[in-house]
Design an enzyme around this catalytic site. Structure first.
Site, mmCIF file in Angstrom:
data_model
loop_
_atom_site.group_PDB
_atom_site.id
_atom_site.type_symbol
_atom_site.label_atom_id
_atom_site.label_comp_id
_atom_site.label_asym_id
_atom_site.label_seq_id
_atom_site.Cartn_x
_atom_site.Cartn_y
_atom_site.Cartn_z
ATOM 1 N N TYR A 116 -4.128 1.433 15.768
ATOM 2 C CA TYR A 116 -2.873 1.494 16.257
ATOM 3 C C TYR A 116 -3.105 1.061 17.791
ATOM 4 C CZ TYR A 116 -0.591 3.406 12.308
ATOM 5 O OH TYR A 116 0.138 3.682 11.075
ATOM 6 N N GLU A 140 -3.530 -0.157 8.035
ATOM 7 C CA GLU A 140 -2.290 0.440 8.797
ATOM 8 C C GLU A 140 -2.430 -0.273 10.303
ATOM 9 O OE1 GLU A 140 -1.352 4.586 9.087
ATOM 10 O OE2 GLU A 140 -1.830 4.905 6.911
ATOM 11 N N HIS A 162 -3.138 10.967 0.450
ATOM 12 C CA HIS A 162 -2.458 10.532 1.873
ATOM 13 C C HIS A 162 -1.897 12.018 2.332
ATOM 14 C CE1 HIS A 162 -1.018 7.589 5.139
ATOM 15 N NE2 HIS A 162 -0.753 8.536 5.238
ATOM 16 N N ARG A 179 0.912 -1.180 0.094
ATOM 17 C CA ARG A 179 -0.119 0.140 0.077
ATOM 18 C C ARG A 179 0.963 1.367 0.104
ATOM 19 N NH1 ARG A 179 -2.562 3.121 4.714
ATOM 20 N NH2 ARG A 179 -4.128 4.568 3.406
ATOM 21 N N GLU A 189 -7.655 8.278 6.311
ATOM 22 C CA GLU A 189 -8.067 9.143 7.577
ATOM 23 C C GLU A 189 -8.452 10.508 7.401
ATOM 24 O OE1 GLU A 189 -4.482 8.884 9.958
ATOM 25 O OE2 GLU A 189 -4.516 6.578 9.933
ATOM 26 N N ASN A 233 -7.462 1.769 9.442
ATOM 27 C CA ASN A 233 -6.105 1.902 10.170
ATOM 28 C C ASN A 233 -6.386 1.891 11.928
ATOM 29 O OD1 ASN A 233 -5.237 2.417 7.603
ATOM 30 N ND2 ASN A 233 -4.515 4.621 7.992
HETATM 31 C C1 GBH Z 1 -1.362 7.144 10.662
HETATM 32 O O1 GBH Z 1 -2.305 7.917 11.464
HETATM 33 C C2 GBH Z 1 -0.836 7.797 9.417
HETATM 34 O O2 GBH Z 1 -1.766 7.602 8.389
HETATM 35 C C3 GBH Z 1 0.512 7.521 8.768
HETATM 36 O O3 GBH Z 1 0.856 8.637 8.009
HETATM 37 C C4 GBH Z 1 1.319 7.900 10.291
HETATM 38 O O4 GBH Z 1 2.662 7.883 9.763
HETATM 39 C C5 GBH Z 1 0.822 6.696 11.305
HETATM 40 O O5 GBH Z 1 -0.321 6.770 11.615
HETATM 41 C C6 GBH Z 1 1.875 6.806 12.286
HETATM 42 O O6 GBH Z 1 1.696 7.852 13.244
HETATM 43 O O7 GBH Z 1 -0.013 13.365 18.546
HETATM 44 O O8 GBH Z 1 -1.518 13.383 20.457
HETATM 45 O O9 GBH Z 1 -2.129 14.773 18.618
HETATM 46 C C7 GBH Z 1 -2.638 7.262 12.709
HETATM 47 C C8 GBH Z 1 -3.638 8.107 13.429
HETATM 48 C C9 GBH Z 1 -3.813 10.168 14.126
HETATM 49 C C10 GBH Z 1 -2.419 8.867 15.075
HETATM 50 C C11 GBH Z 1 -3.153 11.379 14.791
HETATM 51 C C12 GBH Z 1 -1.555 9.891 15.908
HETATM 52 C C13 GBH Z 1 -2.159 12.307 16.612
HETATM 53 C C14 GBH Z 1 -2.262 12.253 18.323
HETATM 54 N N1 GBH Z 1 -2.854 9.273 14.021
HETATM 55 N N2 GBH Z 1 -2.522 11.019 15.992
HETATM 56 S S1 GBH Z 1 -1.398 13.531 19.051
#
Ligand code: GBH
Length: 479
Positions: free
Chosen positions: A316, A383, A129, A84, A174, A314
């Site tokens: 995490y 993701e 993206h 991807r 996202e 996605n």
């Molecule tokens: C993904 O977002 C993205 O699609 C990707 O590009 C990125 O590299 C990857 O995650 C890893 O971060 O700092 O407390 O304000 C994941 C969702 C949304 C998680 C924004 C982090 C910021 C939280 N992200 N969030 S904060």
């Protein structure tokens, strides 16, 4: 919790697609080469370098604009069958409009896709993206509904040029993150702080853009090209912090204001009811004659509803949710609209990113929630990954991936959730947006101090390679 769970000894189905993910601005570099136009991220980082940790930017990043052959070689070594990646809109259309197509940009992706096909690796292509052409930002960016039309023209050009070989498309990555981080908090491009209204308009325009691309694909290309296309939505699993009615309701509200915000319109039609009533009521109290959550008319509801061929998820981490009853609503914004505080249990293993803790069971729970609520037919986990400081010995990443993938496997084998593919984030260390190069998500190390941007397998890459080869997460699977 989680850490003591057993790892599944079952095998992933033969048809399951293992892969890895990246995104254009995070890996390509070549920011102004061969006719590429400026994106809003280029402008954002150049205008004020203090916006990114250590004043870093993606001008060179992993240099994948020049090293794409090496990237395909790495994917081949991993043995994955799915890659991807995203197209840079301004690399293809320098000012974002079809006025001028940059042939060098087309050639770059053409070569990459050809190499992937030759290596037996299926491309999954994200159209957007986060690197909006700067010209379109100046037209209002995601606050201007016209951008949906521009996105449609761009998508058509992508389908025309690459659709014979690309069978899996993601429209927008996202939208929640773009609208929250780019239009509400402002730490991502374009850096706007419009948490009471712009944030919701951004969501509406991104959904319209997604739907436009979906309809163009299905009206003009799908019969011949036979691919599939959907939105990619990021979500976390939300647990009530306390087992009382208040926090249970809070967790539900958190779900609706994050996952549901984008999934309801696409999979069920219209914004979630909870959002409509809450933001409508608060807007009234705050003196507005209309809701700050822009309504969809019936035509728009129908236009967006059903624009999916799978669910791109996605994910995490998970959150504990505390519901705030008596919140000060004087200042209209998304956070008071939502009235919840997400936080993380100090017993969960921490990563190198402050928002990312490991709660593996959340993976299984979230997949079940998505499956049961939105009935998407199939799910790709587009993701999922872990942040470390970047060392080659990354046992915490292996532990995270093993536990998360095990819960994904449980969702498949025990719960009947049709997860058909998984692209881990990320193939390699890359430009982590406002965090620059301080948070490393790669299973492959990249030496950013070397002009060669040397790539080296971390321990987790060897571990993943073995999982892909055996379809098994432990020493030996029962089969
Ligand atoms: C993904 O977002 C993205 O699609 C990707 O590009 C990125 O590299 C990857 O995650 C890893 O971060 O700092 O407390 O304000 C994941 C969702 C949304 C998680 C924004 C982090 C910021 C939280 N992200 N969030 S904060």
């Amino acid at each position: 919790l989680g850490a003591f769970e057993e790892i599944s000894t079952k095998k992933f189905p033969e048809s399951f697609l293992f892969g890895a993910a990246t995104a254009a601005y995070q890996i390509e570099g070549g920011w102004n080469e061969d006719g590429k136009g400026e994106s809003m991220w280029d402008r954002f980082v150049h205008d004020d370098p203090s916006r990114v940790k250590d004043g870093q930017n993606g001008d060179i990043a992993c240099d994948s604009y020049h090293k794409w052959q090496e990237d395909v070689e790495l994917l081949t070594q991993l043995g994955v069958k799915l890659y991807r990646f995203s197209l840079s809109w301004p690399r293809i259309l320098p000012d974002g409009t079809p006025r001028k197509v940059n042939q060098a940009g087309i050639n770059y992706y053409r070569n990459l896709i050809n190499a992937l096909k030759q290596a037996g690796i299926e491309p999954m292509v994200t159209l957007y993206h986060w690197d909006l052409p700067q010209h379109l930002l100046e037209l209002g960016g995601w606050l201007n509904s016209d951008i949906a039309n521009y996105f449609g023209d761009y998508a058509r050009i992508a389908f025309e040029n690459f659709g014979d070989d690309v069978k899996l498309w993601a429209t927008v990555n996202e939208p929640k993150t773009t609208c929250l981080s780019g239009y509400a908090y402002g730490e991502m491009a374009p850096g706007f702080t419009l948490p009471g209204d712009g944030v919701y308009k951004c969501a509406k325009v991104q959904l319209l853009a997604h739907a436009k691309a979906y309809h163009i694909y299905h009206a003009e290309f799908a019969t011949k090209q036979k691919g599939r296309i959907s939105l990619v939505i990021d979500a976390s699993y939300n647990l009530p912090a306390l087992n009382n009615d208040r926090d249970i309701f809070g967790a539900q509200r958190e779900d609706e204001f994050t996952l549901g915000w984008f999934a309801h319109p696409v999979y069920l039609g219209d914004w979630p009811e909870l959002m409509k009533t809450r933001i409508g009521n608060l807007s009234k109290q705050q003196g507005y004659s209309f809701s700050r959550l822009p309504e969809f008319n019936q035509e728009e509801i129908n236009y967006i509803n059903g624009t999916f061929d799978f669910f791109g998820l996605n994910t995490y981490t998970s959150n504990l949710i505390t519901y705030i009853v008596d919140i000060d609503i004087g200042d209209p914004n998304y956070f008071t609209d939502k009235s919840t505080i997400p936080w993380q249990d100090s017993n969960w293993a921490p990563s190198n990113a402050p928002w990312l803790y490991s709660y593996p069971l959340g993976m299984r729970k979230l997949l079940n929630h998505v499956w049961n609520t939105y009935k998407p037919g199939s799910i790709y986990v587009t993701e999922n990954g872990w942040a470390t400081d970047g060392s080659l010995e990354d046992s915490s990443r292996i532990s995270y991936l093993q536990n998360y993938m095990s819960n994904m496997l449980d969702a498949i084998t025990e719960d009947g959730v049709n997860v058909v593919g998984y692209t881990t984030w990320s193939l390699m260390d890359n430009f982590e947006w406002a965090q620059g190069y301080t948070q490393k998500f790669g299973i492959i190390h990249v030496d950013f101090d070397s002009p060669n941007r040397t790539r080296t397998f971390k321990t987790s890459a060897y571990w993943y390679k073995n999982v892909v080869a055996t379809r098994c997460l432990v020493e030996e699977c029962l089969d």
